[in-house]
Scaffold this motif. Structure first.
Motif, mmCIF file in Angstrom:
data_model
loop_
_atom_site.group_PDB
_atom_site.id
_atom_site.type_symbol
_atom_site.label_atom_id
_atom_site.label_comp_id
_atom_site.label_asym_id
_atom_site.label_seq_id
_atom_site.Cartn_x
_atom_site.Cartn_y
_atom_site.Cartn_z
ATOM 1 N N VAL A 113 0.861 -1.183 0.000
ATOM 2 C CA VAL A 113 0.000 0.000 0.000
ATOM 3 C C VAL A 113 0.893 1.227 0.000
ATOM 4 C CG1 VAL A 113 -1.656 1.369 1.320
ATOM 5 C CG2 VAL A 113 -1.956 -1.107 1.111
ATOM 6 N N MET A 114 0.659 2.096 -0.977
ATOM 7 C CA MET A 114 1.412 3.351 -1.075
ATOM 8 C C MET A 114 0.517 4.488 -0.618
ATOM 9 S SD MET A 114 4.334 4.647 -2.005
ATOM 10 C CE MET A 114 4.267 6.006 -0.826
ATOM 11 N N VAL A 115 0.943 5.196 0.429
ATOM 12 C CA VAL A 115 0.177 6.315 0.972
ATOM 13 C C VAL A 115 0.850 7.608 0.537
ATOM 14 C CG1 VAL A 115 -0.775 7.381 3.050
ATOM 15 C CG2 VAL A 115 -0.456 4.883 2.945
ATOM 16 N N GLY A 116 0.166 8.366 -0.296
ATOM 17 C CA GLY A 116 0.727 9.599 -0.837
ATOM 18 C C GLY A 116 0.840 9.515 -2.349
ATOM 19 N N THR A 117 0.713 10.642 -3.017
ATOM 20 C CA THR A 117 0.712 10.662 -4.479
ATOM 21 C C THR A 117 1.741 11.636 -5.052
ATOM 22 O OG1 THR A 117 -1.081 12.310 -4.476
ATOM 23 C CG2 THR A 117 -1.723 9.986 -4.605
ATOM 24 N N GLY A 118 2.709 12.042 -4.246
ATOM 25 C CA GLY A 118 3.724 12.974 -4.707
ATOM 26 C C GLY A 118 4.836 12.302 -5.491
ATOM 27 N N ARG A 119 5.859 13.065 -5.782
ATOM 28 C CA ARG A 119 6.977 12.609 -6.614
ATOM 29 C C ARG A 119 7.652 11.365 -6.059
ATOM 30 N NH1 ARG A 119 12.156 16.435 -8.131
ATOM 31 N NH2 ARG A 119 13.218 14.982 -9.533
ATOM 32 N N LEU A 120 7.783 11.301 -4.740
ATOM 33 C CA LEU A 120 8.510 10.196 -4.121
ATOM 34 C C LEU A 120 7.763 8.871 -4.235
ATOM 35 C CD1 LEU A 120 10.975 9.327 -2.530
ATOM 36 C CD2 LEU A 120 9.862 10.176 -0.451
ATOM 37 N N SER A 121 6.449 8.930 -4.335
ATOM 38 C CA SER A 121 5.641 7.713 -4.277
ATOM 39 C C SER A 121 5.959 6.729 -5.397
ATOM 40 C CB SER A 121 4.152 8.076 -4.297
ATOM 41 O OG SER A 121 3.814 8.838 -3.158
ATOM 42 N N ARG A 129 -8.557 11.000 -7.684
ATOM 43 C CA ARG A 129 -8.159 11.206 -9.084
ATOM 44 C C ARG A 129 -6.634 11.150 -9.222
ATOM 45 N NH1 ARG A 129 -6.310 15.276 -12.112
ATOM 46 N NH2 ARG A 129 -6.339 16.659 -10.287
ATOM 47 N N LYS A 130 -5.930 11.783 -8.297
ATOM 48 C CA LYS A 130 -4.470 11.743 -8.333
ATOM 49 C C LYS A 130 -3.957 10.323 -8.104
ATOM 50 C CE LYS A 130 -3.542 16.513 -6.900
ATOM 51 N NZ LYS A 130 -2.893 17.378 -5.878
ATOM 52 N N SER A 131 -4.624 9.584 -7.236
ATOM 53 C CA SER A 131 -4.234 8.191 -7.001
ATOM 54 C C SER A 131 -4.378 7.374 -8.279
ATOM 55 C CB SER A 131 -5.097 7.579 -5.888
ATOM 56 O OG SER A 131 -4.922 8.265 -4.667
ATOM 57 N N SER A 132 -5.450 7.605 -9.010
ATOM 58 C CA SER A 132 -5.692 6.875 -10.259
ATOM 59 C C SER A 132 -4.651 7.235 -11.319
ATOM 60 C CB SER A 132 -7.093 7.188 -10.785
ATOM 61 O OG SER A 132 -8.092 6.765 -9.867
ATOM 62 N N LEU A 133 -4.302 8.512 -11.404
ATOM 63 C CA LEU A 133 -3.288 8.940 -12.375
ATOM 64 C C LEU A 133 -1.924 8.346 -12.036
ATOM 65 C CD1 LEU A 133 -4.261 12.712 -12.813
ATOM 66 C CD2 LEU A 133 -4.564 10.859 -14.478
ATOM 67 N N LEU A 134 -1.601 8.300 -10.741
ATOM 68 C CA LEU A 134 -0.325 7.717 -10.328
ATOM 69 C C LEU A 134 -0.304 6.214 -10.610
ATOM 70 C CD1 LEU A 134 2.432 8.129 -9.019
ATOM 71 C CD2 LEU A 134 1.346 7.803 -6.782
ATOM 72 N N ALA A 189 -0.603 -1.684 -10.203
ATOM 73 C CA ALA A 189 -1.122 -0.688 -9.270
ATOM 74 C C ALA A 189 -2.573 -0.332 -9.552
ATOM 75 C CB ALA A 189 -0.256 0.566 -9.317
ATOM 76 N N GLU A 190 -3.248 0.105 -8.507
ATOM 77 C CA GLU A 190 -4.625 0.585 -8.607
ATOM 78 C C GLU A 190 -4.867 1.594 -7.502
ATOM 79 O OE1 GLU A 190 -7.434 -2.523 -6.487
ATOM 80 O OE2 GLU A 190 -5.849 -3.585 -7.594
ATOM 81 N N ALA A 191 -5.856 2.456 -7.676
ATOM 82 C CA ALA A 191 -6.213 3.434 -6.656
ATOM 83 C C ALA A 191 -7.007 2.751 -5.545
ATOM 84 C CB ALA A 191 -7.031 4.562 -7.266
ATOM 85 N N ALA A 192 -6.804 3.219 -4.320
ATOM 86 C CA ALA A 192 -7.508 2.656 -3.160
ATOM 87 C C ALA A 192 -8.461 3.700 -2.588
ATOM 88 C CB ALA A 192 -6.510 2.226 -2.092
ATOM 89 N N PRO A 193 -9.774 3.475 -2.652
ATOM 90 C CA PRO A 193 -10.726 4.446 -2.105
ATOM 91 C C PRO A 193 -10.632 4.562 -0.579
ATOM 92 C CG PRO A 193 -11.793 2.939 -3.655
ATOM 93 C CD PRO A 193 -10.452 2.363 -3.352
ATOM 94 N N SER A 194 -10.310 3.454 0.104
ATOM 95 C CA SER A 194 -10.288 3.438 1.567
ATOM 96 C C SER A 194 -8.902 3.055 2.063
ATOM 97 C CB SER A 194 -11.309 2.436 2.104
ATOM 98 O OG SER A 194 -11.103 2.187 3.487
#
Length: 318
Positions: free
Chosen positions: A129-137, A161-166, A177-182
């Motif tokens: 699980v990746m928490v955060g959507t910035g450059r480091l993620s 939306r940012k999670s989905s783009l990442l 990878a996939e976005a996590a709503p919760s």
């Protein structure tokens, strides 16, 4: 003198080689003075931070990183971290290379987390699980993917939306990878939780952590910031990159130390002790481990040397 831009720096720092270089540097006799850490006011915005981080290998290399961290730069579509690394000869003082600091920082930070994971996460860890959507993620996902058989990566951020783009960017690198709503639902199933945020309040709750989970905390770089709560600290075997940095600069360690939730002797080890075998890493399959990283100048030096020598070899072979 070599001058490496962001793309050249990234290409000169493949994660497998970088992880090994940082491991060797932690075990070396490098000299790492206390870094200069200054708060800078930015009227109407969050305070910025100026970092000056020197380090040297006697008679071989010396270097210093100059870094500015401006948390509100996203409002200007600019990176949060801007800086350069100056690498010199440790024998003559000649300047050898000027290396893009943001990319060096992102990659060496992710590589250090992956190195810690080699010692602390379960070898069969498959759910990240990746928490955060910035450059480091993206760097963290790629680095963790290099050291464990990751089959599923879920990305959580405050903006779905940012999670989905990442996630789309990660998929391009071959990372599932996939976005996590919760965040809670994802964290309760995770083998590894990696956090890279600027959160002032805990995001990861200790009650969510399943037996055998490894928690990797690389954001919240100020003593007033934190990504984990007291329960997470209490349930975990706690490790740090360096005692000096993590106990004073990272709120995930500094705050529990101040309140008495954590004692200094409760910290199981730092990276040098892990890589030299002075302290054991994970000792059981059910153990919950937690690694707090605030960054160390020796990681930058290891990366700068690798980038310089890699580029030098490529130039000589032409």
């Amino acid at each position: 003198m070599q001058v490496l831009d962001e793309k050249q720096t990234r290409e000169a720092l493949p994660f497998d080689e970088l992880i090994s270089a940082i491991e060797r540097m932690f075990a070396s006799d490098c000299v790492t003075p206390l870094r200069h850490h200054h708060e800078m006011e930015v009227p109407g915005e969050a305070d910025a931070t100026m970092l000056l981080m020197p380090c040297w290998l006697p008679g071989q290399y010396s270097g210093v990183k100059f870094l500015n961290l401006f948390p509100d730069n996203h409002l200007r579509s600019l990176p949060t971290i801007i800086g350069r690394y100056l690498l010199s000869s440790g024998k003559t003082g000649e300047i050898l290379a000027l290396i893009e600091g943001g990319e060096l920082t992102a990659r060496r930070t992710a590589a250090t987390s992956a190195l810690a994971s080699r010692y602390l996460s379960r070898e069969d860890s498959r759910d990240l699980v990746m928490v955060g959507t910035g450059r480091l993620s993206l760097n963290l996902m790629e680095a963790h993917y290099r050291v464990r058989p990751i089959e599923r990566v879920r990305i959580w951020g405050r903006d779905l939306r940012k999670s989905s783009l990442l996630a789309e960017e990660a998929i391009k690198l071959g990372i599932p990878a996939e976005a996590a709503p919760s965040l809670e639902d994802a964290a309760r199933q995770a083998d590894i939780i990696s956090c890279a945020t600027l959160s002032n309040e805990p995001l990861i709750r200790g009650e969510w952590l399943k037996p055998g989970c490894h928690v990797d905390l690389v954001g919240a770089f100020k003593p007033t910031m934190r990504e984990s709560d007291d329960t997470a600290i209490q349930r975990s075997s706690v490790f740090v990159d360096t005692y000096e940095g993590a106990t004073h600069e990272g709120g995930d360690i500094a705050i529990p130390l101040k309140t008495g939730v954590l004692k200094l002797e409760d910290i199981r080890g730092d990276m040098r002790e892990l890589v030299t075998g002075k302290r054991p890493g994970r000792t059981s399959q059910a153990e919950i481990t937690l690694f707090k990283s605030v960054g160390a100048a020796l990681e930058d030096l290891a990366g700068a040397i690798l980038a310089y020598e890699t580029t030098l070899r490529a130039t000589d072979s032409r």
